[in-house]
Design an enzyme around this catalytic site. Structure first.
Site, mmCIF file in Angstrom:
data_model
loop_
_atom_site.group_PDB
_atom_site.id
_atom_site.type_symbol
_atom_site.label_atom_id
_atom_site.label_comp_id
_atom_site.label_asym_id
_atom_site.label_seq_id
_atom_site.Cartn_x
_atom_site.Cartn_y
_atom_site.Cartn_z
ATOM 1 C CG HIS A 47 -2.112 1.202 0.868
ATOM 2 N ND1 HIS A 47 -3.078 0.927 -0.144
ATOM 3 C CD2 HIS A 47 -2.032 2.272 0.905
ATOM 4 C CE1 HIS A 47 -3.874 1.993 -0.638
ATOM 5 N NE2 HIS A 47 -2.952 2.983 0.222
ATOM 6 C CG PHE A 93 -3.898 -0.612 -10.124
ATOM 7 C CD1 PHE A 93 -4.531 -1.809 -9.721
ATOM 8 C CD2 PHE A 93 -3.132 -0.826 -11.576
ATOM 9 C CE1 PHE A 93 -4.243 -3.324 -10.390
ATOM 10 C CE2 PHE A 93 -2.889 -1.868 -12.123
ATOM 11 C CZ PHE A 93 -3.521 -3.221 -11.694
ATOM 12 C CG HIS A 94 -4.929 0.363 -15.246
ATOM 13 N ND1 HIS A 94 -4.729 -0.702 -14.932
ATOM 14 C CD2 HIS A 94 -3.500 0.415 -16.181
ATOM 15 C CE1 HIS A 94 -4.043 -1.681 -15.361
ATOM 16 N NE2 HIS A 94 -3.032 -0.805 -16.234
ATOM 17 N NE ARG A 109 -6.015 -7.631 -11.013
ATOM 18 C CZ ARG A 109 -5.175 -7.274 -10.308
ATOM 19 N NH1 ARG A 109 -5.241 -7.116 -8.964
ATOM 20 N NH2 ARG A 109 -3.883 -6.447 -10.887
ATOM 21 N NE ARG A 110 -2.645 -9.574 -11.944
ATOM 22 C CZ ARG A 110 -2.221 -9.520 -10.889
ATOM 23 N NH1 ARG A 110 -2.578 -10.564 -9.849
ATOM 24 N NH2 ARG A 110 -1.307 -8.686 -10.306
#
Lengths: 277, 541, 164
Positions: free
Chosen positions: B215, B367-368, B429-430
């Protein structure tokens, strides 16, 4: 006047510390006392148990009873990759292994681990962990094969590790099957991508280089085509069941027969560097 | 060109080179995940790309930019040469060597473990060692920042440290605390495993140590943007900073509350208890405070500037602002993205709400938007702003800069807003390839393509950014004025010692870290959880 | 102060969820050895899937491994408390169930546990949502939520998906 700045500074220190400590104390009270006790009450837990769970000293949630389980272990393979076992395979007695290979294994699997007979798999360059596991599985019946079953009866754990490491050392380097192009785009797709719709991972996602799959994953490159076909078929119909948690059975059962044929053909055609080359 | 300018430029160019390459990887990844057929899509290529993209953006772009900008700030804000510039060059070389090592490991396919590392998946030791070197270089930077500030204070007793430098050193102090987690993880667990000295790893402990870093590292990235908000944007808008004190307070609160909150990345993990998750979640609410304070303070500063320019009425100051200036434009666009990204963040940290979106595209969107959007757009603006004092060159076209910033903003919104929606639908994700024949997944297809379009806009913006920097022109016989940071409405003659140093805050951080992470880490040594076998991704077949 | 108000509001919402709805994130500090998971009593292959235990609890035991879940299809009743217990013998995995708030990591060394109630009937997608290696994209299972009448355990208390 000179005193005032110091008094102001001190006020900052005192208040900042007080606020931070206050926040942490309130958070801790809520987290470890209030919430668990309130939640635990409706779940029928004692306050003590609920608090222990909120601290992580006991398993389970402070808001629900912990389930119990009564079942008996019915393992499909007894091999466990403890650090001791892994270490043993990293530090083998290769001379011992070579002797065992020459005396016991060579007649079927060939002098240098290159088998002369279609039904016996090549051993040269195979993963030591894979061989070790299969030998143990033959011994305790997790994998059934009359011939191998009787042979391994006379091998102890150390001998199995040594001979496995011996065969593993018989080639130079690992091959990346993806560097070999096969004519058939369907099988290349199957090997590299898998099929998302059927939940089939690409073979290379475990059996390829840099895959990071389970430690006992065998090398398929350059293996006997008939042997590969036989094993995939055996996994598909459950005759072979020493793969842990259905890893291979689950995949093989979803493959069509012609896909199994093509995969066996693909991997057999990958060139493996052998000592006599 | 003086040595400091060369030093800063070297850092910035490394940062932006990594950034540009990573943008290409990013677009390819989105193409691969979309229903449109893409080339070279195999799982190993995809995860190599994700690792390269993540490491470049999260470790290289950021660390090098922050170091370079920090050196620039140290000299310009304090008005004296950077002490120990040779150490700074040494740090640059160490970090660059590390970045190159990691790059080689990644591109050779021996490190596809993603930038968050997923033990027991274990990559080549060269990868980890490379990243360790990047961090070591940054530690030297931290020391230099602290030394620069403390020497200035010694030479100017009782005077308030200029806000830009105070914030930079706050960032350095925070970074030192931040890296403890990942350094411990790499040095004691992951590197030994990758060297073959351990065959098993304690996954719970490793993940918890990484969360310590995970974080605050985003606040490490965020500090330069906030520094620009406080010390560059008001000046660019033509007004003063509303409050110097609120600025200092915000940076201090960021230092305090960004550290003991890493567990909100582990809310869905079994090995941390509900109690500690709750405590860290409460502290996370508090880390929203400095951002809210910042938005207030900067908006107020902008309002002053707007009204000074003749803006009337409740909102008349907004159009009155000089939006043609890239720094002002970037600040405005950044605030919009901060609103959406921050809102998403509040959902992420929700004790129960996290379950709705953990490991879905919502997280990727968050986060983008907040980092790639709100923060990186300020990196662009800072670069444009300081390029003249750094190089003596002037912009060929300020219009091109504005276009680049707008492209980045539009691209980021178009790319990330659909991801929020998809995350709520359960898109996980991923994934290298989705099975679009599944009706649930097929419904996502069009939105994935929309995101891809956003990504293409971003790529265009990234290329334009590099172009803009490269096309700064020499202006013959131009004297380079010294760079000046914004001044506050009431420039303080003295600030409380607490807001002029970090002794108190370090003590409080220690208290907070012990309270928040003490038992959560110590428990592993008591529990002795069974370890998992290491899975090498740099050998085999 | 607007800031204080915003913070207080968020805090109140979370507190409400915790105190009244008993919403907690999935914590369960219960260790299990991944290296011998296949030798364990609870997570042995034949004990996986949904079972109604002696006390009436419906428990679904699932193993997440590279690169499939075992079982790949599980049946659960709707509108009844269900406990999911997951473990991994190898690397980190994770699950979510689309259309629900079931979401947890599966960390080798620990048993992940979720207490939930499924409300929608039908086939739900349960993908692995954490990077676990190259086969991650193909790793998913089906959660079949059936109405109570159709949820018929056999003599051992087990319910499984019908083989298609």
């Amino acid at each position: 006047m000179a005193l005032q700045p110091q008094a102001a500074d001190r006020r900052w220190r005192v208040w900042s510390t007080a606020i931070v400590v206050f926040v942490v104390v309130v958070a801790a009270l809520l987290a470890f006392v209030v919430l668990p006790i309130v939640q635990g009450q409706s779940a029928g837990l004692t306050a003590f148990a609920a608090i222990c769970r909120s601290l992580g000293l006991q398993a389970g949630s402070p808001a629900a009873r912990q389930p119990s389980s009564e079942s008996k272990a019915q393992p499909v393979s007894m091999v466990a990759w403890t650090p001791q076992v892994i270490d043993r395979l990293h530090h083998p007695n290769l001379k011992n292994g070579a002797e065992i290979a020459a005396n016991i294994c060579a007649s079927c699997h060939g002098e240098k681990g290159v088998s002369p007979d279609a039904q016996f798999p090549h051993m040269a360059g195979q993963s030591a962990f894979a061989i070790y596991k299969q030998l143990h599985d033959f011994k305790n019946g997790a994998r059934v094969n009359e011939l191998m079953g009787s042979i391994v009866e006379n091998l102890d754990d150390e001998q199995m590790a040594d001979v496995a490491a011996h065969f593993s050392a018989l080639t130079k380097g690992a091959l990346d099957p993806r560097t070999i192009s096969s004519g058939d785009p369907d099988v290349v797709r199957l090997v590299e991508y898998g099929v998302s719709g059927r939940g089939i991972p690409g073979c290379a996602s475990c059996h390829g280089a840099h895959a990071g799959g389970p430690i006992e994953t065998p090398t398929l490159a350059g293996q006997r085509q008939e042997y590969l076909f036989a094993q995939l078929t055996a996994f598909a119909n459950g005759d072979r069941h020493n793969d842990i948690f259905n890893r291979m059975r689950g995949i093989a059962a979803k493959l069509h027969k012609d896909e199994i044929e093509k995969i066996a053909e693909y991997y057999a055609a990958v060139r493996l560097f052998r000592p006599q080359d | 060109m003086k040595s400091l300018e060369r030093l800063t430029l070297a850092h910035l160019w490394v940062a932006f080179a990594a950034f540009a390459v990573a943008c290409f990887f990013g677009v390819w990844q989105m193409w691969a995940r979309s229903p449109l057929p893409a080339p070279f899509v195999t799982p190993d290529h995809y995860f190599l790309s994700v690792t390269a993209h993540g490491v470049s953006m999260a470790f290289v772009l950021t660390t090098f930019f922050i170091m370079g900008f920090g050196y620039f700030t140290a000299e310009t804000a304090l008005g004296r040469p950077l002490p120990g510039i040779h150490w700074a060059w040494l740090a640059f070389v160490i970090s660059l060597a590390g970045a190159l090592m990691a790059t080689v490991a990644i591109l050779s396919g021996r490190a596809s473990v993603l930038y968050t590392f997923y033990p027991p998946l274990t990559a080549s030791p060269i990868f980890y060692f490379g990243l360790v070197l990047v961090v070591v270089g940054s530690w030297i930077w931290c020391v230099l920042m602290i030394v620069a500030m403390s020497r200035w204070k010694h030479a100017n007793p009782g005077a308030p440290v200029p806000l830009a430098m105070y914030a930079t050193v706050a960032n350095a102090v925070m970074w030192l605390w931040t890296t403890i987690g990942v350094a411990a993880e790499l040095l004691f667990i992951v590197l030994p495993a990758s060297m073959g000295w351990n065959d098993t790893v304690d996954v719970g402990l490793t993940r918890t140590l990484f969360s310590w870093t995970l974080h605050p590292i985003v606040y490490f990235w965020l500090f330069p943007a906030y520094i620009a908000f406080y010390t560059m944007a008001p000046q660019a808008a033509g007004g003063p900073l509303y409050s110097d004190t609120l600025g200092r307070l915000s940076f201090v609160l960021l230092l305090l509350y960004s550290l003991p909150v890493g567990m909100h990345h582990l809310l869905m993990d079994p090995m941390q208890s509900t109690g500690f998750k709750f405590v860290q979640m409460m502290l996370t609410i508090l880390v929203a405070v400095p951002t809210l304070l910042t938005v207030f303070t900067i908006a107020a500063s902008m309002e002053i500037a707007g009204r000074l320019r003749g803006g009337r009425g409740l909102f008349g100051w907004i159009p009155a602002l000089p939006w043609e200036r890239p720094m002002v434009l970037a600040t405005g666009l950044s605030f919009v993205m901060l609103f959406f990204g921050g809102g998403g963040g509040l959902v992420n940290m929700g004790y129960g709400l996290n379950a709705l979106i953990h490991n879905t595209s919502w997280v990727t969107a968050h986060f983008h938007l907040i980092f790639g959007g709100a923060v990186v757009i300020m990196y662009f603006a800072i670069s444009y702003e300081i390029w003249f004092p750094l190089t003596g060159r002037v912009a060929s076209s300020v219009l091109a800069q504005r276009i680049q910033l707008w492209l980045w903003f539009c691209g980021m919104m178009v790319m990330s807003l659909p991801w929020h929606w998809l995350g709520l639908q359960g898109q996980w994700r991923r994934v290298a390839q989705f099975d679009y024949s599944n009706p649930i997944i097929a419904a996502w297809g069009p939105w994935v393509i929309v995101s891809l379009v956003g990504g293409l806009l971003l790529l265009a913006s990234a290329i334009l950014f590099i172009w803009n920097l490269a096309s700064f022109r020499r202006r013959p016989f131009a004297a380079v004025p010294s760079f000046r940071f914004a001044v506050a409405v009431h420039s303080p003659r003295r600030v409380p010692a607490a807001l002029n140093g970090f002794g108190l805050w370090n003590a409080l951080v220690l208290f907070l870290m012990v309270a928040a992470y003490g038992w959560p880490i110590a428990q592993f040594f008591v529990l002795q959880a069974p370890q998992a076998v290491v899975h090498r991704v740099d050998r085999g077949g | 102060m607007v800031v204080g108000g915003a913070v207080a509001l968020i805090f109140a919402a979370i507190l409400y969820a915790g105190l009244v709805l008993h919403v907690n994130p999935p914590s369960n500090i219960e260790t299990i050895d991944p290296k011998t998971l296949h030798l364990s009593a609870e997570f042995t292959e034949t004990n996986l899937g949904t079972k109604v235990e002696a006390g009436g609890q419906v428990i679904s035991r699932i193993v997440a491994t590279q690169f499939a879940f075992d079982p790949q299809c599980m049946v659960v009743p709707s509108n009844e408390p269900v406990t999911l217990r997951l473990a991994s013998p190898d690397v980190i995995h994770g699950i979510l169930v689309t259309g629900t708030n079931v979401n947890t990591m599966v960390i080798p060394g620990y048993v992940s546990q979720i207490h939930t109630v499924f409300t929608k009937t039908g086939d739900l997608l349960m993908p692995c949502h954490e990077f676990c290696g190259f086969g991650h994209s193909q790793m998913w299972a089906t959660v079949r939520v059936v109405p109570r009448e159709s949820f018929r355990p056999n003599a051992d208390g087990r319910v499984a998906c019908e083989k298609s």
